[in-house]
Design a protein around this motif. Structure first.
Motif, PDB file in Angstrom:
ATOM      1  N   LEU A  58       0.826  -1.206   0.000  1.00  0.00           N
ATOM      2  CA  LEU A  58       0.000   0.000   0.000  1.00  0.00           C
ATOM      3  C   LEU A  58       0.860   1.256   0.000  1.00  0.00           C
ATOM      4  O   LEU A  58       0.650   2.169  -0.785  1.00  0.00           O
ATOM      5  CB  LEU A  58      -0.937  -0.008   1.217  1.00  0.00           C
ATOM      6  N   HIS A  59       1.856   1.297   0.880  1.00  0.00           N
ATOM      7  CA  HIS A  59       2.707   2.475   1.022  1.00  0.00           C
ATOM      8  C   HIS A  59       3.999   2.381   0.216  1.00  0.00           C
ATOM      9  O   HIS A  59       4.752   3.352   0.151  1.00  0.00           O
ATOM     10  CB  HIS A  59       3.043   2.703   2.493  1.00  0.00           C
ATOM     11  N   GLN A  60       4.272   1.223  -0.354  1.00  0.00           N
ATOM     12  CA  GLN A  60       5.477   0.952  -1.133  1.00  0.00           C
ATOM     13  C   GLN A  60       6.738   1.356  -0.376  1.00  0.00           C
ATOM     14  O   GLN A  60       7.587   2.095  -0.877  1.00  0.00           O
ATOM     15  CB  GLN A  60       5.401   1.639  -2.490  1.00  0.00           C
ATOM     16  N   ASN A  61       6.825   0.836   0.876  1.00  0.00           N
ATOM     17  CA  ASN A  61       8.020   1.098   1.660  1.00  0.00           C
ATOM     18  C   ASN A  61       8.341  -0.093   2.555  1.00  0.00           C
ATOM     19  O   ASN A  61       7.552  -1.019   2.685  1.00  0.00           O
ATOM     20  CB  ASN A  61       7.878   2.380   2.487  1.00  0.00           C
ATOM     21  N   VAL A  62       9.516  -0.049   3.142  1.00  0.00           N
ATOM     22  CA  VAL A  62       9.979  -1.091   4.053  1.00  0.00           C
ATOM     23  C   VAL A  62      10.015  -0.485   5.450  1.00  0.00           C
ATOM     24  O   VAL A  62      10.413   0.666   5.625  1.00  0.00           O
ATOM     25  CB  VAL A  62      11.385  -1.584   3.650  1.00  0.00           C
ATOM     26  N   ASN A  63       9.590  -1.265   6.434  1.00  0.00           N
ATOM     27  CA  ASN A  63       9.582  -0.782   7.800  1.00  0.00           C
ATOM     28  C   ASN A  63       9.937  -1.921   8.745  1.00  0.00           C
ATOM     29  O   ASN A  63       9.928  -3.090   8.357  1.00  0.00           O
ATOM     30  CB  ASN A  63       8.211  -0.209   8.159  1.00  0.00           C
ATOM     31  N   ILE A  64      10.226  -1.577   9.973  1.00  0.00           N
ATOM     32  CA  ILE A  64      10.474  -2.560  11.024  1.00  0.00           C
ATOM     33  C   ILE A  64       9.361  -2.409  12.039  1.00  0.00           C
ATOM     34  O   ILE A  64       9.077  -1.294  12.501  1.00  0.00           O
ATOM     35  CB  ILE A  64      11.853  -2.320  11.680  1.00  0.00           C
ATOM     36  N   LEU A  65       8.733  -3.520  12.355  1.00  0.00           N
ATOM     37  CA  LEU A  65       7.635  -3.512  13.317  1.00  0.00           C
ATOM     38  C   LEU A  65       7.874  -4.566  14.379  1.00  0.00           C
ATOM     39  O   LEU A  65       8.460  -5.609  14.092  1.00  0.00           O
ATOM     40  CB  LEU A  65       6.304  -3.839  12.625  1.00  0.00           C
TER      41      LEU A  65
END
Length: 80
Positions: A58-65
């Motif tokens: 959806l946001h076209q990004n990479v994240n750490i959760l």
């Protein structure tokens, strides 16, 4: 979608973690940790499965959760 750590180049993972730390401004307790210490802490959490590296279509990004947060979000797949 969870990105397996072994699918990410070491330098790329380092840069993702560093960007995450700078963006989040996380509190590390009474004594401030160096950037390298913070990176090591986050990397260890990823390796232990306490945190996950995720790609958001959806946001076209990479994240750490945190893994728990990702598992809860998986119930609403439109978010991740």
């Amino acid at each position: 979608m969870i990105i397996p750590l072994d699918a990410v180049d070491t330098e790329t993972l380092h840069n993702i973690i560093e960007a995450f730390i700078l963006r989040e401004g996380t509190d590390y307790g009474e004594q401030e940790a160096t950037m390298l210490e913070k990176i090591a802490m986050v990397k260890l959490q990823l390796q232990q499965g306490k945190a996950v590296l995720v790609y958001s279509e959806l946001h076209q990004n990479v994240n750490i959760l945190p893994a728990k947060q990702f598992n809860q979000a998986a119930a609403t797949p439109e978010d991740y």
